[in-house]
Enzyme design. Sequence first.
Site, PDB file in Angstrom:
ATOM      1  N   PHE A  22       0.832  -1.206   0.000  1.00  0.00           N
ATOM      2  CA  PHE A  22       0.000   0.000   0.000  1.00  0.00           C
ATOM      3  C   PHE A  22       0.871   1.263   0.000  1.00  0.00           C
ATOM      4  CE2 PHE A  22      -1.991   3.318   2.728  1.00  0.00           C
ATOM      5  CZ  PHE A  22      -2.888   3.787   1.785  1.00  0.00           C
ATOM      6  N   TRP A  23       1.771   1.345   0.969  1.00  0.00           N
ATOM      7  CA  TRP A  23       2.481   2.626   1.136  1.00  0.00           C
ATOM      8  C   TRP A  23       3.359   2.964  -0.062  1.00  0.00           C
ATOM      9  CZ3 TRP A  23       0.682   6.358   3.711  1.00  0.00           C
ATOM     10  CH2 TRP A  23      -0.101   6.111   4.835  1.00  0.00           C
ATOM     11  N   SER A 161      -5.440  -7.947   9.021  1.00  0.00           N
ATOM     12  CA  SER A 161      -4.642  -8.479   7.903  1.00  0.00           C
ATOM     13  C   SER A 161      -5.465  -8.773   6.654  1.00  0.00           C
ATOM     14  CB  SER A 161      -3.892  -9.763   8.318  1.00  0.00           C
ATOM     15  OG  SER A 161      -3.094  -9.487   9.430  1.00  0.00           O
ATOM     16  N   LEU A 164      -7.932  -3.955   5.118  1.00  0.00           N
ATOM     17  CA  LEU A 164      -8.995  -2.970   5.332  1.00  0.00           C
ATOM     18  C   LEU A 164      -8.393  -1.589   5.675  1.00  0.00           C
ATOM     19  CD1 LEU A 164     -12.000  -3.291   5.120  1.00  0.00           C
ATOM     20  CD2 LEU A 164     -12.118  -3.811   7.568  1.00  0.00           C
ATOM     21  N   ALA A 165      -7.238  -1.602   6.356  1.00  0.00           N
ATOM     22  CA  ALA A 165      -6.616  -0.323   6.750  1.00  0.00           C
ATOM     23  C   ALA A 165      -6.307   0.557   5.532  1.00  0.00           C
ATOM     24  CB  ALA A 165      -5.369  -0.574   7.604  1.00  0.00           C
ATOM     25  N   LEU A 421      -2.577  12.849  20.368  1.00  0.00           N
ATOM     26  CA  LEU A 421      -3.266  12.142  21.452  1.00  0.00           C
ATOM     27  C   LEU A 421      -3.238  10.629  21.247  1.00  0.00           C
ATOM     28  CD1 LEU A 421      -6.321  14.538  21.535  1.00  0.00           C
ATOM     29  CD2 LEU A 421      -4.331  14.575  23.034  1.00  0.00           C
TER      30      LEU A 421
HETATM   31  C1  LIG Z   1      -3.432  -0.563  12.553  1.00  0.00           C
HETATM   32  C2  LIG Z   1      -4.495  -1.474  11.999  1.00  0.00           C
HETATM   33  C3  LIG Z   1      -5.741  -0.690  11.695  1.00  0.00           C
HETATM   34  C4  LIG Z   1      -3.954  -2.088  10.699  1.00  0.00           C
HETATM   35  O1  LIG Z   1      -4.889  -3.023  10.224  1.00  0.00           O
HETATM   36  P1  LIG Z   1      -4.431  -4.515   9.830  1.00  0.00           P
HETATM   37  O2  LIG Z   1      -5.647  -5.339   9.668  1.00  0.00           O
HETATM   38  O3  LIG Z   1      -3.428  -4.954  10.829  1.00  0.00           O
HETATM   39  O4  LIG Z   1      -3.659  -4.335   8.434  1.00  0.00           O
HETATM   40  P2  LIG Z   1      -4.270  -4.358   6.961  1.00  0.00           P
HETATM   41  O5  LIG Z   1      -4.124  -5.720   6.381  1.00  0.00           O
HETATM   42  O6  LIG Z   1      -5.654  -3.816   6.940  1.00  0.00           O
HETATM   43  O7  LIG Z   1      -3.319  -3.307   6.210  1.00  0.00           O
HETATM   44  C5  LIG Z   1      -1.941  -3.459   6.175  1.00  0.00           C
HETATM   45  C6  LIG Z   1      -1.333  -2.181   5.671  1.00  0.00           C
HETATM   46  O8  LIG Z   1      -1.597  -1.121   6.603  1.00  0.00           O
HETATM   47  C7  LIG Z   1      -0.360  -0.544   7.011  1.00  0.00           C
HETATM   48  N1  LIG Z   1      -0.452  -0.115   8.412  1.00  0.00           N
HETATM   49  C8  LIG Z   1      -0.420  -0.885   9.517  1.00  0.00           C
HETATM   50  N2  LIG Z   1      -0.513  -0.123  10.608  1.00  0.00           N
HETATM   51  C9  LIG Z   1      -0.597   1.152  10.183  1.00  0.00           C
HETATM   52  C10 LIG Z   1      -0.699   2.387  10.841  1.00  0.00           C
HETATM   53  N3  LIG Z   1      -0.724   2.468  12.180  1.00  0.00           N
HETATM   54  N4  LIG Z   1      -0.776   3.496  10.113  1.00  0.00           N
HETATM   55  C11 LIG Z   1      -0.747   3.428   8.765  1.00  0.00           C
HETATM   56  N5  LIG Z   1      -0.632   2.293   8.075  1.00  0.00           N
HETATM   57  C12 LIG Z   1      -0.564   1.163   8.785  1.00  0.00           C
HETATM   58  C13 LIG Z   1       0.634  -1.658   6.840  1.00  0.00           C
HETATM   59  O9  LIG Z   1       1.950  -1.165   6.776  1.00  0.00           O
HETATM   60  C14 LIG Z   1       0.159  -2.297   5.559  1.00  0.00           C
HETATM   61  O10 LIG Z   1       0.524  -1.538   4.432  1.00  0.00           O
HETATM   62  P3  LIG Z   1       1.844  -1.938   3.558  1.00  0.00           P
HETATM   63  O11 LIG Z   1       1.553  -3.281   2.957  1.00  0.00           O
HETATM   64  O12 LIG Z   1       2.016  -0.862   2.555  1.00  0.00           O
HETATM   65  O13 LIG Z   1       2.994  -2.004   4.528  1.00  0.00           O
HETATM   66  C15 LIG Z   1      -4.836  -2.632  12.986  1.00  0.00           C
HETATM   67  O14 LIG Z   1      -3.704  -3.458  13.150  1.00  0.00           O
HETATM   68  C16 LIG Z   1      -5.273  -2.134  14.339  1.00  0.00           C
HETATM   69  O15 LIG Z   1      -6.414  -1.728  14.513  1.00  0.00           O
HETATM   70  N6  LIG Z   1      -4.343  -2.176  15.332  1.00  0.00           N
HETATM   71  C17 LIG Z   1      -4.629  -1.732  16.681  1.00  0.00           C
HETATM   72  C18 LIG Z   1      -4.772  -0.249  16.730  1.00  0.00           C
HETATM   73  C19 LIG Z   1      -3.598   0.489  16.111  1.00  0.00           C
HETATM   74  O16 LIG Z   1      -2.456   0.102  16.254  1.00  0.00           O
HETATM   75  N7  LIG Z   1      -3.930   1.591  15.420  1.00  0.00           N
HETATM   76  C20 LIG Z   1      -2.953   2.435  14.788  1.00  0.00           C
HETATM   77  C21 LIG Z   1      -2.648   3.550  15.698  1.00  0.00           C
HETATM   78  S1  LIG Z   1      -1.433   4.548  14.957  1.00  0.00           S
END
Ligand SMILES: CC(C)(COP(=O)(O)OP(=O)(O)OC[C@H]1O[C@@H](n2cnc3c(N)ncnc32)[C@H](O)[C@@H]1OP(=O)(O)O)[C@@H](O)C(=O)NCCC(=O)NCCS
Length: 421
Positions: A22-23, A161, A164-165, A421
Amino acid sequence: MQSLALQESTGKEKKTMAEHRFWNTQPVPKHDENITDMGPIEPSIPVDQVSKELTALPKEFEWCELDMTIEKDAKELYDLLTLNYVEDDEAQFRFDYSVNFLKWALQPPNWRKDWLVGVRVASNKKLVAFISAIPVQLRTFDKSTLMTEINFLNVHKKLRSKRLAPVMIREITRRSHIHGIFQAVYTAGAVLPKPVSTCQYFHRSLNPKKLVECGFSRIPQSWTLARMIKHFKVPEKTSIPGFREMQQKDVPEVLVLVNKYLERFDFAPQFETNADVEHWILPHKDVVWSYVVEDPTTKKITDMVSFYSLPSSVIGNPKHKTLNAAYLFYYGTDIISKGTEDKHEDGTPKLLSKRLNELVGDALVMAKRLGFDVMNGLQLMDNGLVLQQQKFGAGDGHLNYYLYNWRCPDVDDKKVGLVML
Ligand SMILES: CC(C)(COP(=O)(O)OP(=O)(O)OC[C@H]1O[C@@H](n2cnc3c(N)ncnc32)[C@H](O)[C@@H]1OP(=O)(O)O)[C@@H](O)C(=O)NCCC(=O)NCCS
């Protein structure tokens, strides 16, 4: 003191750019880029050309907006975050932002409901993901830009994973573009391309017994708990004459004081109006505490210090459910106008260092009195001048600062003036 710090558990180790599926499609710098100039990475799009279509979601989900003025919406967001938001690596603690905190954090001046974006399961309407944006006027070095500040990105644990992020991030980006904003700032424990700055967490124990019982701190080798309690005892009374809770009437003076102070940093918000200070800094019940120093002779406000409450759930501990943490927030002192040239041998400005230690020392007295178990802070702003003397210990966690679509040279942690925050 050894302590654990809360940080996102994902992606501690650096992926290569190609691995960032993604990034590597986004306007952010590559990990190895050495940036010396400043400005947008890609040009702004004319607002009428920004897509009006919602970003496509897997068909079992639908977009929604959360209205934090409605109790039911606020409670739904609270429930999602309290069970699914940021945990430490060992899953011992999870951030537990209160409903009042979320209402405050998401409704500053010029907040927008369409920037509080949720995802629901289409069949039963259960809220399973969230991302937010609020406006911030951010100065990087000598350029000030209206950006969105992105926060509270969360996907339910059962839906991780599934990529969705990135969909959430694309949608909030589109909603930012619709309002003519093409830059954003965000923080994460995760290492993504590419941090503009990285700040370490520090912790000042106020209730060592509880912190040890929760597994947050350990008793240092060859110490007893009694010695630890004595070491972290804080005075009963504050020390600075004229130190008192900030009041509404102080807002205009605090606006000038805090903006002047933030000029010291290379990466800092600008509080533009009294309304900004009233929102962010004036005490807000059970969320933010702020204190000023009113000069007993001139009645002028010379200093301000604040902290906010962000408890963490203690996971699976038989004795404790909640860790009451205060986080050091904004501060300012007019001592900087009295000169910072007179320095200790290590280069520390003497007057400023003395004053900040008094201010943070008094903030610790108040935090202890309010029942907080720990004061957390980051190594940013001038915190480095107080951490050691005020008995903060280095934590395990780091917070990375990121900019979206804005090239900017690396910022030293001591030059970061934005507290997220
Ligand atoms: C962060 C969160 C939303 C990511 O969702 P996920 O289901 O783990 O990851 P997804 O499969 O949807 O997406 C993966 C992509 O999101 C990116 N990603 C993960 N965490 C991220 C973050 N905090 N900010 C931005 N991008 C993020 C990953 O690097 C990856 O992208 P890439 O392939 O280019 O590296 C989820 O892990 C979560 O809710 N974690 C707990 C709360 C949290 O840590 N929130 C972030 C606070 S900064």
